[in-house]
Design an enzyme around this catalytic site. Structure first.
Site, PDB file in Angstrom:
ATOM      1  N   HIS A   1      -0.213   4.306   7.062  1.00 57.40           N
ATOM      2  CA  HIS A   1       0.345   5.310   6.343  1.00 57.40           C
ATOM      3  C   HIS A   1       0.911   6.996   5.877  1.00 57.40           C
ATOM      4  CE1 HIS A   1      -2.525   2.087   4.576  1.00 57.40           C
ATOM      5  NE2 HIS A   1      -1.223   1.313   3.959  1.00 57.40           N
TER       6      HIS A   1
ATOM      7  N   ASP B   1      -2.916   7.862   8.688  1.00 60.08           N
ATOM      8  CA  ASP B   1      -3.740   7.280   8.475  1.00 60.08           C
ATOM      9  C   ASP B   1      -3.467   6.619   9.734  1.00 60.08           C
ATOM     10  OD1 ASP B   1      -2.761   5.107   6.958  1.00 60.08           O
ATOM     11  OD2 ASP B   1      -4.193   5.330   5.693  1.00 60.08           O
TER      12      ASP B   1
ATOM     13  N   SER C   1       0.957  -1.003   0.008  1.00 59.19           N
ATOM     14  CA  SER C   1      -0.037   0.076   0.025  1.00 59.19           C
ATOM     15  C   SER C   1       0.892   1.444  -0.121  1.00 59.19           C
ATOM     16  CB  SER C   1      -1.080  -0.136   1.055  1.00 59.19           C
ATOM     17  OG  SER C   1      -0.372  -0.227   2.760  1.00 59.19           O
TER      18      SER C   1
END
Length: 384
Positions: free
Chosen positions: A350, A347, A47
């Site tokens: 990330h 978040d 991610s």
């Protein structure tokens, strides 16, 4: 005298009128004479590198709101299925090389002129079957780095390049002037086994050989210029801080055990990269030192413009990290800060666009890539 002055003034005005046109012409000529070092990029990872292969419905369940606001709010001004408020390291890499953003493989296969992004949120270095076997597969992404290799091979086949090591024109077109950017991979492997009987030593001994096999496959197929990111200081992420006991801290206030885990992983990885350099001397393999670059910022965040090193910008408002695993960014009870450029973390896991920009600068122009990225560019210019 007055007439002479008028003529002189007209000449000055003419010069200022013509200067912008002359400058534009010179710039265009310079750009034409200085072609881009790479015409395409192939990206892999999780991610931290994914530009849209996962969406809310398919991504990791803990961060299941990537397709909704406020994700993407800083640069794109709408969600783009990137796990950040804006651009990622790979986006800054493409921009630095005068290339467009990479399309995600699963959702934009036809627009691959300048490369493709195969990275997928939640991906692991170890094959998914291992987690299933150990009853650790609940709500986790089934794709691994080997899945991304399968996707890459399918992509090559769609371009007419079907055999490894083929020197046909289709394969030459796919690999010529291509940069392979491999984002960090392995953080999820450790995270998915948290609280289980599977040890970090077991994960490392399985993850690094799997990842090495992936790199070998790319190099055998013809990859010549490869950048491999190590794991970041994952003990500095709000999620790790939230879960770990308060007495598990290192000298910069992060989770000591988790940072040590990532550090050890990176040491073994670097040894494997050195082996690959010996096996493939024609290739340039660069190690991007995410761990030390991240740590440098955490040691002196103000130097890089950050005021909040540990808090998530977007989260539950719960102290001290603005993070709760049951109210992550994008959920109805979460809110985003108005100034993400002052935050390192977006978040809870990330990073913000601002932090990704700092990291990319350190990799591309700083001293945190070995050999330096400038060496890779010079080799590309010399050898093609």
């Amino acid at each position: 005298m007055a007439n002479s002055f008028g003529v002189f003034s007209s000449q000055i005005v003419l010069v200022f009128v013509l200067l912008p046109s002359l400058f534009s012409a010179l710039t265009a000529t310079t750009n034409a004479l200085t072609p881009r070092p790479f015409n395409k990029i192939y990206a892999f990872g999780d991610s931290f590198t994914d530009t849209g292969n996962t969406k809310t419905a398919t991504g990791p369940s803990g961060f299941g709101h990537v397709s909704t606001s406020p994700y993407g709010s800083t640069y794109f001004h709408h969600p783009t299925n990137r796990y950040s408020d804006g651009r990622l390291v790979i986006d800054f890499v493409t921009q630095s090389l005068s290339l467009p953003f990479l399309p995600p493989y699963l959702h934009n296969k036809d627009n691959a002129t300048y490369g493709v992004n195969f990275a997928v949120g939640g991906a692991t270095a170890i094959n998914h079957a291992f987690f299933v076997k150990n009853n650790l597969s609940l709500d986790i992404t089934p794709q691994s780095i080997q899945t991304q290799l399968i996707w890459f091979n399918k992509f090559l086949e769609s371009k007419g390049c079907k055999e490894a090591g083929s020197s046909g024109p289709q394969c030459q077109a796919a690999f010529a002037d291509a940069l392979f950017w491999v984002g960090e991979i392995g953080v999820n492997d450790y995270a998915y086994t948290l609280g289980s009987s599977v040890t970090s030593d077991t994960i490392r001994k399985l993850a690094i050989p799997s990842f090495t096999n992936f790199l070998q496959a790319l190099l055998k197929r013809g990859a010549k210029y490869v950048v491999v990111q190590g794991l970041p200081t994952t003990g500095c992420l709000p999620l790790a801080m939230y879960l770990a006991p308060e007495d598990d801290r290192d000298g910069i206030g992060c989770v000591k055990s988790v940072n040590n885990q990532s550090y050890t992983h990176n040491l073994v990885l670097q040894a494997q990269l050195q082996n690959l350099r010996q096996q493939f001397p024609q290739a340039v393999i660069v190690y991007a030192d995410y761990w030390n670059a991240f740590r440098m910022v955490m040691k002196n965040p103000g130097k890089y413009g950050f005021k909040e090193p540990f808090k998530a910008c977007c989260g539950s408002s719960e102290p001290p990290y603005n993070f709760n695993v049951f109210a992550t960014c994008g959920s109805p009870s979460a809110k985003a800060c108005p100034n993400p450029y002052q935050y390192i973390n977006w978040d809870g896991v990330h990073l913000t666009e601002a932090m990704y920009k700092v990291m990319s600068d350190m990799f591309l122009s700083g001293t945190f890539s070995r050999p330096p990225f400038s060496y890779l560019l010079s080799r590309k210019q010399r050898d093609g």
